[in-house]
Design a protein around this motif. Sequence first.
Motif, PDB file in Angstrom:
ATOM      1  N   ALA A 184       5.671 -12.911  54.307  1.00 36.15           N
ATOM      2  CA  ALA A 184       4.419 -13.598  53.969  1.00 36.15           C
ATOM      3  C   ALA A 184       4.470 -14.089  52.522  1.00 36.15           C
ATOM      4  O   ALA A 184       5.213 -13.557  51.699  1.00 36.15           O
ATOM      5  CB  ALA A 184       3.238 -12.655  54.156  1.00 36.15           C
ATOM      6  N   THR A 185       3.680 -15.111  52.219  1.00 35.86           N
ATOM      7  CA  THR A 185       3.556 -15.603  50.849  1.00 35.86           C
ATOM      8  C   THR A 185       2.087 -15.839  50.527  1.00 35.86           C
ATOM      9  O   THR A 185       1.281 -16.105  51.414  1.00 35.86           O
ATOM     10  CB  THR A 185       4.327 -16.924  50.645  1.00 35.86           C
ATOM     11  N   CYS A 186       1.739 -15.733  49.258  1.00 35.86           N
ATOM     12  CA  CYS A 186       0.376 -15.996  48.807  1.00 35.86           C
ATOM     13  C   CYS A 186       0.443 -16.406  47.339  1.00 35.86           C
ATOM     14  O   CYS A 186       1.498 -16.301  46.705  1.00 35.86           O
ATOM     15  CB  CYS A 186      -0.517 -14.771  48.995  1.00 35.86           C
ATOM     16  N   ASP A 187      -0.673 -16.878  46.784  1.00 34.93           N
ATOM     17  CA  ASP A 187      -0.668 -17.326  45.393  1.00 34.93           C
ATOM     18  C   ASP A 187      -0.465 -16.162  44.430  1.00 34.93           C
ATOM     19  O   ASP A 187       0.333 -16.249  43.497  1.00 34.93           O
ATOM     20  CB  ASP A 187      -1.975 -18.057  45.064  1.00 34.93           C
ATOM     21  N   ARG A 188      -1.218 -15.085  44.655  1.00 33.81           N
ATOM     22  CA  ARG A 188      -1.143 -13.940  43.742  1.00 33.81           C
ATOM     23  C   ARG A 188      -1.035 -12.638  44.518  1.00 33.81           C
ATOM     24  O   ARG A 188      -1.621 -12.492  45.589  1.00 33.81           O
ATOM     25  CB  ARG A 188      -2.375 -13.891  42.828  1.00 33.81           C
ATOM     26  N   VAL A 189      -0.300 -11.686  43.945  1.00 37.58           N
ATOM     27  CA  VAL A 189      -0.128 -10.365  44.542  1.00 37.58           C
ATOM     28  C   VAL A 189      -0.678  -9.311  43.591  1.00 37.58           C
ATOM     29  O   VAL A 189      -0.387  -9.332  42.391  1.00 37.58           O
ATOM     30  CB  VAL A 189       1.365 -10.065  44.823  1.00 37.58           C
ATOM     31  N   LEU A 190      -1.493  -8.422  44.125  1.00 37.66           N
ATOM     32  CA  LEU A 190      -1.946  -7.237  43.403  1.00 37.66           C
ATOM     33  C   LEU A 190      -1.364  -6.042  44.147  1.00 37.66           C
ATOM     34  O   LEU A 190      -1.779  -5.747  45.269  1.00 37.66           O
ATOM     35  CB  LEU A 190      -3.480  -7.153  43.376  1.00 37.66           C
ATOM     36  N   ALA A 191      -0.387  -5.375  43.553  1.00 34.39           N
ATOM     37  CA  ALA A 191       0.340  -4.296  44.232  1.00 34.39           C
ATOM     38  C   ALA A 191      -0.059  -2.945  43.656  1.00 34.39           C
ATOM     39  O   ALA A 191      -0.027  -2.740  42.439  1.00 34.39           O
ATOM     40  CB  ALA A 191       1.837  -4.493  44.094  1.00 34.39           C
ATOM     41  N   HIS A 192      -0.438  -2.018  44.551  1.00 38.41           N
ATOM     42  CA  HIS A 192      -0.787  -0.659  44.151  1.00 38.41           C
ATOM     43  C   HIS A 192       0.405   0.237  44.464  1.00 38.41           C
ATOM     44  O   HIS A 192       0.702   0.518  45.630  1.00 38.41           O
ATOM     45  CB  HIS A 192      -2.021  -0.188  44.923  1.00 38.41           C
ATOM     46  N   LEU A 193       1.101   0.702  43.435  1.00 36.91           N
ATOM     47  CA  LEU A 193       2.334   1.475  43.594  1.00 36.91           C
ATOM     48  C   LEU A 193       2.207   2.806  42.864  1.00 36.91           C
ATOM     49  O   LEU A 193       2.085   2.827  41.636  1.00 36.91           O
ATOM     50  CB  LEU A 193       3.531   0.694  43.039  1.00 36.91           C
ATOM     51  N   GLU A 194       2.234   3.895  43.604  1.00 35.72           N
ATOM     52  CA  GLU A 194       2.131   5.224  43.006  1.00 35.72           C
ATOM     53  C   GLU A 194       3.533   5.796  42.826  1.00 35.72           C
ATOM     54  O   GLU A 194       4.314   5.894  43.778  1.00 35.72           O
ATOM     55  CB  GLU A 194       1.284   6.135  43.890  1.00 35.72           C
ATOM     56  N   ALA A 195       3.866   6.178  41.620  1.00 35.38           N
ATOM     57  CA  ALA A 195       5.232   6.566  41.264  1.00 35.38           C
ATOM     58  C   ALA A 195       5.754   7.749  42.059  1.00 35.38           C
ATOM     59  O   ALA A 195       6.955   7.854  42.312  1.00 35.38           O
ATOM     60  CB  ALA A 195       5.301   6.874  39.764  1.00 35.38           C
ATOM     61  N   PHE A 196       4.863   8.653  42.480  1.00 34.86           N
ATOM     62  CA  PHE A 196       5.314   9.879  43.139  1.00 34.86           C
ATOM     63  C   PHE A 196       5.699   9.671  44.599  1.00 34.86           C
ATOM     64  O   PHE A 196       6.272  10.573  45.220  1.00 34.86           O
ATOM     65  CB  PHE A 196       4.229  10.962  43.051  1.00 34.86           C
ATOM     66  N   ARG A 197       5.431   8.515  45.176  1.00 32.68           N
ATOM     67  CA  ARG A 197       5.732   8.289  46.592  1.00 32.68           C
ATOM     68  C   ARG A 197       7.199   7.877  46.763  1.00 32.68           C
ATOM     69  O   ARG A 197       7.547   6.702  46.893  1.00 32.68           O
ATOM     70  CB  ARG A 197       4.790   7.240  47.178  1.00 32.68           C
ATOM     71  N   ALA A 198       8.067   8.886  46.800  1.00 35.60           N
ATOM     72  CA  ALA A 198       9.513   8.649  46.817  1.00 35.60           C
ATOM     73  C   ALA A 198       9.986   7.940  48.077  1.00 35.60           C
ATOM     74  O   ALA A 198      10.985   7.219  48.053  1.00 35.60           O
ATOM     75  CB  ALA A 198      10.252   9.982  46.652  1.00 35.60           C
ATOM     76  N   ALA A 225       5.265   4.759  32.960  1.00 41.12           N
ATOM     77  CA  ALA A 225       6.542   5.367  32.560  1.00 41.12           C
ATOM     78  C   ALA A 225       7.249   6.000  33.755  1.00 41.12           C
ATOM     79  O   ALA A 225       8.458   5.823  33.955  1.00 41.12           O
ATOM     80  CB  ALA A 225       6.304   6.415  31.471  1.00 41.12           C
ATOM     81  N   ASN A 226       6.488   6.743  34.575  1.00 42.29           N
ATOM     82  CA  ASN A 226       7.100   7.403  35.736  1.00 42.29           C
ATOM     83  C   ASN A 226       7.581   6.387  36.769  1.00 42.29           C
ATOM     84  O   ASN A 226       8.619   6.573  37.404  1.00 42.29           O
ATOM     85  CB  ASN A 226       6.110   8.372  36.379  1.00 42.29           C
ATOM     86  N   LEU A 227       6.819   5.307  36.946  1.00 45.33           N
ATOM     87  CA  LEU A 227       7.231   4.285  37.908  1.00 45.33           C
ATOM     88  C   LEU A 227       8.509   3.597  37.437  1.00 45.33           C
ATOM     89  O   LEU A 227       9.447   3.397  38.218  1.00 45.33           O
ATOM     90  CB  LEU A 227       6.122   3.247  38.082  1.00 45.33           C
ATOM     91  N   THR A 228       8.575   3.253  36.142  1.00 43.86           N
ATOM     92  CA  THR A 228       9.775   2.617  35.599  1.00 43.86           C
ATOM     93  C   THR A 228      10.990   3.510  35.774  1.00 43.86           C
ATOM     94  O   THR A 228      12.068   3.064  36.174  1.00 43.86           O
ATOM     95  CB  THR A 228       9.577   2.289  34.108  1.00 43.86           C
ATOM     96  N   ASN A 229      10.824   4.798  35.497  1.00 42.34           N
ATOM     97  CA  ASN A 229      11.928   5.747  35.648  1.00 42.34           C
ATOM     98  C   ASN A 229      12.330   5.893  37.114  1.00 42.34           C
ATOM     99  O   ASN A 229      13.517   5.925  37.455  1.00 42.34           O
ATOM    100  CB  ASN A 229      11.518   7.111  35.091  1.00 42.34           C
ATOM    101  N   ALA A 230      11.335   5.956  38.011  1.00 45.30           N
ATOM    102  CA  ALA A 230      11.613   6.134  39.436  1.00 45.30           C
ATOM    103  C   ALA A 230      12.383   4.952  40.007  1.00 45.30           C
ATOM    104  O   ALA A 230      13.309   5.122  40.805  1.00 45.30           O
ATOM    105  CB  ALA A 230      10.307   6.333  40.203  1.00 45.30           C
TER     106      ALA A 230
END
Length: 259
Positions: A184-198, A225-230
């Motif tokens: 799928a494609t759209c103009d803008r994406v808002l992504a909810h990403l939780e770092a602990f969800r391995a 920081a945790n997301l970048t590291n993960a």
Amino acid sequence: MTDAIRAALVTKGTLGDEAIVTVLESRDFTRPQGRLVTSYRPGDIFVFRKAQKGRPRAGVGHRVEAVDAATGSVRLQPDKSTRQRAEPKPVDWHPARWGADVAEAFVEMPQEFRAGDRVQFTRNNYRADRLNGQTAEVVAIDPQGASLVVAREDGRREMLDLSHLADRHVRPGSVRTIHSAQGATCDRVLAHLEAFRANTVNARSVYVAISRARMGATIYTDSRANLTNALGIRDGAQIGAIDEIMNRLSVSYDTFFSA
């Protein structure tokens, strides 16, 4: 998140008339759970993908009338909302013996929809040319909750007759999983990403999420920081058991001959 988005759209006036409709939500049984008669509840809806002689018919909605734990049986009544040629007859089904791997279980849930809402189809319906994950926009609504008129992504309009089970496989489509958004494609994406969800948040899934956007993407997370590291250690590659064994054998071989 879906409720917050819709509340903001209602306040803004983007969403119009409302109705409470009945939709079907998957119970997502594992195969072992599906074989246990105690997993089922009166009122559950079943659809069998395949059938055998003397078994429940494939493609017909069946409603659980009763569960008998002593005999391991489930009394199924073909749902009257499914179009059938003959008068439906009840069936005693033993999930531990047959059918647990070809049965899909659903529960009926009330859901509010408004004109202007996005909806997502949650089950393939080849007869109606609908695929799981496709989205549409509600353009008209029956205040009594009997039907919705939706506009498909290709511009086609169709009515969802919610008195029939086949048309109840929908849910709010304002928010989508990364998996269902592939392609799928759209103009803008808002992504909810939780770092602990391995198991779900890795470099590959993040790439899929942000690459859906034409103009820009924003990531919301519990810890930058945790997301970048993960993401630095989770590449999302699928490694099979045989690949892991071969890798270990290769390491042992190299170690042996280099000693």
